[in-house]
Design an enzyme around this catalytic site. Structure first.
Site, short mmCIF file in Angstrom:
data_model
loop_
_atom_site.label_atom_id
_atom_site.label_comp_id
_atom_site.label_asym_id
_atom_site.label_seq_id
_atom_site.Cartn_x
_atom_site.Cartn_y
_atom_site.Cartn_z
N SER A 239 39.62 54.08 85.90
CA SER A 239 39.41 55.24 85.04
C SER A 239 40.80 55.79 84.74
O SER A 239 41.79 55.35 85.32
CB SER A 239 38.59 56.30 85.77
OG SER A 239 39.36 56.80 86.84
N LYS A 240 40.87 56.77 83.87
CA LYS A 240 42.16 57.40 83.53
C LYS A 240 42.87 57.86 84.80
O LYS A 240 44.05 57.66 84.98
CB LYS A 240 41.91 58.64 82.65
CG LYS A 240 41.81 58.30 81.19
CD LYS A 240 42.78 59.19 80.39
CE LYS A 240 43.21 58.53 79.11
NZ LYS A 240 42.12 58.09 78.28
N ARG A 241 42.07 58.45 85.70
CA ARG A 241 42.66 59.03 86.89
C ARG A 241 43.23 57.96 87.82
O ARG A 241 44.30 58.10 88.39
CB ARG A 241 41.59 59.85 87.62
CG ARG A 241 42.11 60.75 88.71
CD ARG A 241 40.94 61.37 89.45
NE ARG A 241 40.07 60.36 90.04
CZ ARG A 241 40.32 59.72 91.17
NH1 ARG A 241 41.42 59.96 91.84
NH2 ARG A 241 39.48 58.82 91.64
#
Ligand code: GLU
Length: 475
Positions: A239-241
Site C-alpha cells: 500500500s502507499k504506507r
C-alpha cells in the site's frame, strides 16, 4: 549480440520501490553483460503524466547510481514514428480500421458477459473494404492470430502459453490517432534494439500481444523476464504506507543509496545465502535465472541492518557527503563544525541511519539546548562541579588538542581524585553534549575543539553551582 535493456516508467508518480527494483535488475543485467541500458519515459498518457514525476524518477535513478547509456527518451516525442509504423501495418494488412461505435461494443460485451464468455472484439470490421456509411473516425486494431497459441519463454516464469482465441484484436491507435501503450512499447523496443525486457509481472499478459505485433513487423521479440511483485512485511499487497513510497523517502529517512540498492537486489534475487553485495559484486554475479519466481516481501529490519553495515564499512569521505546533506536539512552548516570524516568515524558505530547520526551530532555545531533531565540528575550532583572544574583546569593547559592527549588528561584527573574513569567521563559528556550519549569522550572533545570544550565545561560548572544554590535555598 550486445545486450540492451531498458527501464520504461510511466511518469504518473514517484519512483517507488517496485519500479526501482525493475530499474536495478535491468541496469545490472546490462552491466553484467557489457551491454547498454536505456531510460525511456512512457509519457503518452498526457492526463496522468507529470513533469514532477519525470523529475522524481530521474532524481531517484541518479541517487541510486543507476546511470543510463541512452535516453531519457520521451514517447511523446515519437508520434511521427508511431504513425509511420501504424501506416505500414495497415498497408501490409496486419492492422485494420474499426468503425464500431462505443454503443455496439458495450452491447457486445454485455452479451458476452451474459453468456459467461470472456469479453472480446468479434472482428466485425476485420474484412471491411470501405468505411460503413455515416461512420465516425475509426480506431486501428491489430489483426491478432485467431488460432493456435502464442508461447512466451519467460526467463523467470518459464514457458507461458496463451490461447490466441483469447487475445483480442487489440486497439493500437485510438480514434483521435493517438497510439496505445502496447503499440508504443513495441515500436520503441524494436527501434531501440532492446534484447531483454525485464519488468513487473503485471505486464505478463501484454507480452504475447507485443510479441505478435513484433512478429508482424518482421522482428524477433526480445527475451522477456517478468519479475514477481513485492509484498509488504506481512505478505500483503503493497500500500502507499508500506512500500509504494518514493525511493527518495529512503534518502530522507537516512539510508545510504548502497544500502537501498543492496536491499533492492535481494528482493527477488539471491546468490546462495549471501546478503551483502558491493555494486561490483552484484554486477559480476547478477543473473536473471536466479530471480525467484515467487513474490518477495519487504523486510525493514534488514534494510536497517544493511544501512548500519554500510555506515560502518564505507569510505568515511563518502558517508560524510551524505551526512552533510542531512546536517543541512537540520539547518546546520557542515563547515561550521568538526572535520566530517572524523565525525563519521566517531559516530558510525552507534548510528543505524544518517538521520540518527546527524541528530546525535548536532551538539558539535550548536550549543546544547539545556541538559537532558535524567542525565543531569544523575551526573550533575554537587561534587560534579569540582570534578568538572578540575578537568577544565587540566585541559586548559593542554597544547596538543588530540584524542590521546585528552585521554591522558582525563585519566590523570580521575586518578588524582580517586574516581573511576566513568565518574569523570560521564559528567563531561553531559556537560559538552547535553545528554548521556556521545562517541568516546576523548574523541568527542577532540572533535569539539578546545575553546568549545572549555566554554561548555564552564557553563556546566556554573549551572551545577546555581542549581545547588537553588536546592540549598529551598525550605
Ligand atoms: N510503462 C510501463 C509501466 O510503467 C512499463 C512498460 C514496460 O516495461 O514494458 O508500467
Amino acid at each position: 549480440m550486445t545486450v540492451k535493456t531498458r527501464f520504461a516508467p510511466s511518469p504518473t508518480g514517484f519512483l517507488h520501490i517496485g519500479g526501482a527494483r525493475t530499474a536495478l535488475f535491468s541496469w545490472l543485467y546490462a552491466r553484467r553483460h557489457g551491454g547498454r541500458f536505456v531510460l525511456r519515459v512512457e509519457d503518452t498518457d498526457r492526463e496522468r503524466s507529470t513533469e514532477e514525476a519525470v523529475n522524481a524518477i530521474l532524481e531517484g535513478m541518479a541517487w541510486l547510481g543507476l546511470d543510463y547509456d541512452e535516453g531519457p527518451f520521451y514517447q511523446t516525442e515519437s508520434f511521427d514514428r508511431y504513425r509511420e509504423v501504424l501506416d505500414k501495418l495497415l498497408e501490409e494488412g496486419h492492422a485494420y480500421r474499426c468503425y464500431c461505435s462505443r454503443e455496439r461494443l458495450d452491447a457486445l460485451r454485455e452479451e458476452q458477459q451474459a453468456r459467461k464468455e470472456k469479453p472480446r472484439y468479434d472482428g466485425r470490421c476485420r474484412n471491411l473494404t470501405e468505411p460503413p456509411q455515416g461512420a465516425g473516425d475509426p480506431v486501428i486494431r491489430f489483426r491478432s492470430p485467431q488460432e493456435g497459441q502464442t508461447l512466451i519463454d519467460d526467463r523467470v516464469r518459464g514457458r507461458v502459453s496463451f490461447d490466441n482465441a483469447e487475445l483480442d484484436d487489440l486497439i493500437i491507435a485510438r480514434a483521435d490517432g493517438s497510439p496505445t501503450y502496447n503499440f508504443t512499447v513495441v515500436v520503441d523496443d524494436m527501434d531501440m534494439g532492446i534484447t531483454h525486457v525485464i519488468r513487473g509481472d503485471d505486464h505478463l499478459n501484454n507480452a504475447p500481444r507485443q510479441a505478435n505485433i513484433l512478429k508482424a513487423l518482421g522482428v524477433t521479440p526480445p527475451v522477456y523476464a517478468h519479475i514477481p511483485m513485492i509484498l509488504d512485511e506481512n505478505g500483503k499487497k503493497l500500500s502507499k504506507r508500506t512500500g509504494a513510497a518514493s525511493v527518495m523517502d529512503y534518502r530522507d529517512q537516512g539510508f545510504l543509496p548502497e544500502a537501498v540498492v543492496n536491499y533492492l537486489v535481494r528482493l527477488g534475487w539471491s546468490h546462495g545465502d549471501q546478503e551483502i553485495f558491493s555494486l561490483d559484486e552484484m554486477v559480476s554475479l547478477f543473473d536473471i535465472d536466479e530471480i525467484n519466481a515467487s513474490a518477495s516481501s519487504l523486510n525493514p529490519s534488514k534494510l536497517l541492518w544493511l544501512n548500519q553495515h554500510y555506515l560502518k564499512t564505507s569510505d568515511p569521505a563518502h558517508v560524510a557527503r551524505h551526512l552533510a546533506w542531512h546536517l543541512g536539512t537540520l539547518g546546520v552548516d557542515p563547515d561550521d563544525g568538526p572535520a566530517l570524516e572524523a565525525l563519521v568515524d566517531a559516530q558510525a558505530e552507534r548510528s543505524k541511519t544518517l538521520v540518527e547520526m546527524a541528530r546525535n551530532s548536532l551538539f558539535f555545531y550548536c550549543e546544547p539546548e539545556g541538559y537532558d533531565e535524567k542525565a543531569a540528575r544523575k551526573n550533575f550532583k554537587g561534587e560534579a562541579s569540582t570534578v568538572l572544574a578540575r578537568v577544565r583546569e587540566a585541559l586548559a593547559g593542554l597544547d596538543d588538542w588530540d584524542a590521546s592527549a585528552i585521554h591522558g588528561v582525563v585519566e590523570g584527573v580521575a586518578e588524582e581524585l580517586e574516581l573511576k574513569m566513568g565518574k569523570v567521563a560521564q559528567p563531561i559528556r553531559v556537560a559538552v553534549s547535553g545528554g548521556p550519549v556521545s562517541p568516546p569522550i576523548d574523541q568527542t572533545l577532540a572533535l569539539l575543539g578546545k575553546a568549545t570544550t572549555l566554554r561548555r565545561l564552564d557553563a556546566a560548572v556554573s549551572h551545577i553551582e546555581k542549581s545547588g544554590e537553588f536546592i540549598s535555598d529551598a525550605p
